[in-house]
Design a protein around this motif. Structure first.
Motif, PDB file in Angstrom:
ATOM      1  N   ALA A 142       0.834  -1.207   0.000  1.00  0.00           N
ATOM      2  CA  ALA A 142       0.000   0.000   0.000  1.00  0.00           C
ATOM      3  C   ALA A 142       0.868   1.256   0.000  1.00  0.00           C
ATOM      4  N   TRP A 143       1.937   1.230   0.786  1.00  0.00           N
ATOM      5  CA  TRP A 143       2.868   2.364   0.812  1.00  0.00           C
ATOM      6  C   TRP A 143       3.503   2.558  -0.572  1.00  0.00           C
ATOM      7  N   VAL A 144       3.926   1.482  -1.181  1.00  0.00           N
ATOM      8  CA  VAL A 144       4.534   1.546  -2.514  1.00  0.00           C
ATOM      9  C   VAL A 144       3.549   2.123  -3.529  1.00  0.00           C
ATOM     10  N   MET A 145       2.270   1.750  -3.416  1.00  0.00           N
ATOM     11  CA  MET A 145       1.267   2.221  -4.376  1.00  0.00           C
ATOM     12  C   MET A 145       1.032   3.719  -4.297  1.00  0.00           C
ATOM     13  N   TYR A 146       1.324   4.334  -3.160  1.00  0.00           N
ATOM     14  CA  TYR A 146       1.154   5.787  -3.090  1.00  0.00           C
ATOM     15  C   TYR A 146       2.108   6.486  -4.048  1.00  0.00           C
ATOM     16  N   ASP A 147       3.303   5.931  -4.232  1.00  0.00           N
ATOM     17  CA  ASP A 147       4.231   6.507  -5.207  1.00  0.00           C
ATOM     18  C   ASP A 147       3.644   6.399  -6.613  1.00  0.00           C
ATOM     19  N   TRP A 148       2.989   5.301  -6.899  1.00  0.00           N
ATOM     20  CA  TRP A 148       2.276   5.134  -8.177  1.00  0.00           C
ATOM     21  C   TRP A 148       1.221   6.238  -8.319  1.00  0.00           C
ATOM     22  N   ALA A 149       0.536   6.549  -7.206  1.00  0.00           N
ATOM     23  CA  ALA A 149      -0.566   7.510  -7.234  1.00  0.00           C
ATOM     24  C   ALA A 149      -0.085   8.929  -7.484  1.00  0.00           C
TER      25      ALA A 149
END
Length: 418
Positions: free
Chosen positions: A9-16
């Motif tokens: 989930a933390w990694v996906m924030y960079d995607w966002a």
């Protein structure tokens, strides 16, 4: 203890939020700012300066408050909303609306930059020190992929506006600004759902919280002398971060000024994004094997070469080659810097120290765009302005050589325990 779901989930924030970095900061908006809103590469650089100053003023105090109150995730949510809605507001910018464009870009960059203070601080909460190089690299690599995918879709929208029945290319660009805000909100949801604020959240009045945050910040300033290796790393970081940031925010407007077509500029950024995705993962693995400092040093040497080569750039092919080279090191250098910093700051004050780094680096980060703008103003040459940016990488390289990271980790743990 963190879970694999929280790390993902933390990694996906960079995607966002990387959608903002690609479409707004680096590709579509810089060109739109000049071609539609009526700005110049000089006024664009001064817009970046204004945003950097606002982020610098907000980050340290809010970081101290977030650590004290235990509300890092809550602060991140607030600034994500600010950034996302600032992005969508750019859809209302039309021909000649330079000032409206500048204000909304600053709003969006405040959401992006200040939010990253809390996002970076959460790295310590969800990982062990041994995991940080690889997890930090995963974040940046997913940012490249996510930001690149949305930019590719926006590129198709902008270049193919007529074939899909849109009234103008300007309208297609405005749709792309809205898409950034939506993308940011949708893909940040996993973090806000799975990563929660500390169980011991302090509930106090706003005045009391501000006073305590200010007191902690004053204490941080007074204790910096206890962390000499941290101070040396921060000094190096201020310079090379400024150089990297200037390359990111000025690349498209520089290319426009020397005659590179807008579609080639955006295609070059796509090259950077999709090279950056695997390159950052490999960079993180090599940092584990060879050493973080060694990999960071090598990336800055390549950046110095990129700036010098950029001075001689004359056509789109040259721009594509430089975009490829930037993709090799941009994400890796930033991810490794984040991981290094996370290890040499005292536990329990992660948002505060990340806020302090954001304050100091943003305070100095207006130096690069400002130097670019001033050299352009004096020399009337964008090439000379770009070459002046080489100083920031050279200074960062020299300062990095004197940093002892192992000693810095010991200092952080010793003074934290004390």
């Amino acid at each position: 203890m963190s879970t694999p779901i929280q790390i993902r989930a933390w990694v996906m924030y960079d995607w966002a939020n990387s959608a903002f970095a690609t479409t707004i900061m680096a590709a579509v908006m810089p060109i739109y700012f000049i071609d539609v809103a009526g700005g110049t590469d000089g006024s664009w650089s001064f817009t970046q300066t204004a945003a950097a100053i606002v982020v610098a003023m907000l980050s340290p105090l809010l970081g101290a408050i977030a650590d004290y109150s235990g509300k890092k995730v809550s602060f991140l949510r607030i600034f994500s909303l600010i950034g996302a809605f600032g992005s969508m507001g750019l859809a209302f910018v039309g021909p000649g609306d330079m000032w409206l464009a500048a204000i909304l870009v600053v709003v969006g960059m405040v959401g992006f930059g200040t939010g990253n203070t809390f996002y970076d601080a959460l790295l310590n909460d969800i990982t062990t020190p041994e995991q940080r190089e690889s997890v930090s690299a995963r974040g940046y690599s997913m940012g490249y992929l996510g930001g690149g995918l949305l930019l590719a879709m926006n590129l198709g929208l902008i270049l193919g506006w007529e074939s899909i029945g849109l009234p103008s290319q300007t309208f297609a660009s405005q749709i792309s600004f809205v898409s950034v805000g939506i993308w940011w909100l949708v893909f940040s949801w996993p973090l806000f759902r799975n990563v929660k604020d500390a169980a011991t959240v302090r509930m106090e009045s706003l005045g009391a919280t501000l006073r305590m945050g200010s007191a902690r910040l004053r204490e941080t300033f007074s204790r910096l002398k206890d962390y000499p290796e941290l101070l040396k790393f921060m000094l190096a970081y201020w310079f090379f971060f400024d150089g990297i940031n200037t390359v990111i925010v000025m690349a498209a407007s520089y290319g426009t000024t020397i005659g590179i077509k807008s579609e080639d500029l955006i295609a070059a950024l796509l090259i950077t994004q999709f090279i950056g995705f695997p390159a950052t993962l490999v960079f993180g693995k090599l940092a584990d094997r060879i050493g973080s400092k060694q990999m960071l040093f090598g990336s800055l040497v390549l950046y110095l070469l990129i700036v010098v080569l950029g001075y001689f750039m004359t056509n789109a092919t040259h721009f594509f080659v430089l975009a490829f080279l930037v993709g090799l090191v941009q994400g890796g250098s930033q991810a490794t810097s984040r991981a290094i910093f996370s290890k040499i700051i005292p536990p329990g004050r992660t948002a505060e120290f990340n806020g302090f780094l954001s304050f100091t680096s943003r305070f100095f980060s207006f130096g690069g765009p400002l130097v670019f703008g001033l050299v352009k103003l004096v020399s009337d040459s964008s090439r000379s302005a770009l070459l002046a940016v080489a100083f920031f990488f050279l200074a960062g390289l020299v300062l990095l050589t004197i940093v002892d990271l192992a000693k810095g980790e010991r200092e952080a743990q010793r003074h934290s325990a004390g």
